[in-house]
Design an enzyme around this catalytic site. Structure first.
Site, PDB file in Angstrom:
ATOM      1  N   ASN A  75       0.806  -1.219   0.000  1.00  0.00           N
ATOM      2  CA  ASN A  75       0.000   0.000   0.000  1.00  0.00           C
ATOM      3  C   ASN A  75       0.842   1.274   0.000  1.00  0.00           C
ATOM      4  O   ASN A  75       0.309   2.362   0.162  1.00  0.00           O
ATOM      5  CB  ASN A  75      -0.943   0.014   1.200  1.00  0.00           C
ATOM      6  CG  ASN A  75      -1.830  -1.210   1.262  1.00  0.00           C
ATOM      7  OD1 ASN A  75      -1.733  -1.995   2.195  1.00  0.00           O
ATOM      8  ND2 ASN A  75      -2.675  -1.406   0.276  1.00  0.00           N
ATOM      9  N   VAL A  82       1.040   6.797  -0.362  1.00  0.00           N
ATOM     10  CA  VAL A  82       0.287   5.865   0.472  1.00  0.00           C
ATOM     11  C   VAL A  82      -1.124   5.688  -0.076  1.00  0.00           C
ATOM     12  O   VAL A  82      -1.809   6.658  -0.379  1.00  0.00           O
ATOM     13  CB  VAL A  82       0.204   6.385   1.932  1.00  0.00           C
ATOM     14  CG1 VAL A  82      -0.580   5.417   2.800  1.00  0.00           C
ATOM     15  CG2 VAL A  82       1.595   6.615   2.503  1.00  0.00           C
ATOM     16  N   CYS A  83      -1.532   4.439  -0.173  1.00  0.00           N
ATOM     17  CA  CYS A  83      -2.892   4.120  -0.615  1.00  0.00           C
ATOM     18  C   CYS A  83      -3.667   3.612   0.608  1.00  0.00           C
ATOM     19  O   CYS A  83      -3.523   2.463   1.020  1.00  0.00           O
ATOM     20  CB  CYS A  83      -2.843   3.054  -1.709  1.00  0.00           C
ATOM     21  SG  CYS A  83      -4.443   2.723  -2.437  1.00  0.00           S
ATOM     22  N   ILE A  84      -4.412   4.522   1.216  1.00  0.00           N
ATOM     23  CA  ILE A  84      -5.203   4.184   2.400  1.00  0.00           C
ATOM     24  C   ILE A  84      -6.513   4.971   2.314  1.00  0.00           C
ATOM     25  O   ILE A  84      -6.516   6.146   1.931  1.00  0.00           O
ATOM     26  CB  ILE A  84      -4.412   4.480   3.700  1.00  0.00           C
ATOM     27  CG1 ILE A  84      -5.145   4.008   4.937  1.00  0.00           C
ATOM     28  CG2 ILE A  84      -4.044   5.922   3.801  1.00  0.00           C
ATOM     29  CD1 ILE A  84      -4.316   4.097   6.220  1.00  0.00           C
ATOM     30  N   GLU A 115      -6.561  -2.846  -1.592  1.00  0.00           N
ATOM     31  CA  GLU A 115      -6.161  -1.516  -2.084  1.00  0.00           C
ATOM     32  C   GLU A 115      -4.682  -1.527  -2.442  1.00  0.00           C
ATOM     33  O   GLU A 115      -3.896  -0.758  -1.910  1.00  0.00           O
ATOM     34  CB  GLU A 115      -6.444  -0.448  -1.020  1.00  0.00           C
ATOM     35  CG  GLU A 115      -7.902  -0.208  -0.822  1.00  0.00           C
ATOM     36  CD  GLU A 115      -8.238   1.241  -0.502  1.00  0.00           C
ATOM     37  OE1 GLU A 115      -7.458   2.143  -0.833  1.00  0.00           O
ATOM     38  OE2 GLU A 115      -9.300   1.442   0.075  1.00  0.00           O
TER      39      GLU A 115
END
Length: 145
Positions: A75, A82-84, A115
């Site tokens: 992520n 950042v993929c959150i 994700e």
């Protein structure tokens, strides 16, 4: 006002080993975080630096977070993006920079394979060859964090 209140609130929080605050007194919009690899995770023993940039209309828009320390994580991209969900579609003005950093720490313990748009190869290793994934993450932690 909101940013200054968050800075004051940080002084009251028990941050544990996390360090968090504005990068300098001159700009309350650029923050620096130092997040320890959580106990029991493949990142344990490392410390991960991140930069948090607050937009001019914060808290109505989510901050931008960038990991400065290289990390092998599905992520977090090679450039530190950042993929959150809370930094995208689940952002709420009720959240704070501190809560974002707690979520990042949690992400180190529990990556989100749903994700993984940034790094599908790491997500694939996590799902199909967990031993290889965990060994690589530990090696990167030792080398970079």
């Amino acid at each position: 006002k909101r940013i200054h209140r968050e800075i004051a609130d940080l002084k009251k929080e028990d941050l544990g080993m996390i360090s968090l605050g504005p990068k300098s007194d001159d700009s309350p919009f650029i923050w620096k975080a130092r997040i320890p690899g959580p106990e029991g995770s493949v990142y344990c023993g490392g410390f991960f630096e991140a930069e948090i940039i607050l937009p001019p209309d914060y808290p109505f828009t989510a901050p931008k977070v960038n990991f400065l320390t290289r990390i092998y994580h599905m992520n977090i991209s090679e450039r530190g993006n950042v993929c959150i969900d809370i930094l995208k579609h689940n952002w709420s003005p009720a959240l704070s920079v501190f809560k974002v950093v707690l979520s990042l720490s949690s992400l180190l313990t529990d990556p989100n394979p749903s994700e993984f748009l940034l790094l599908p190869s790491i997500a694939s290793a996590y799902i199909k060859n967990r031993a290889f994934h965990d060994q690589t993450a530990r090696q990167w932690t030792q080398a970079y964090a």
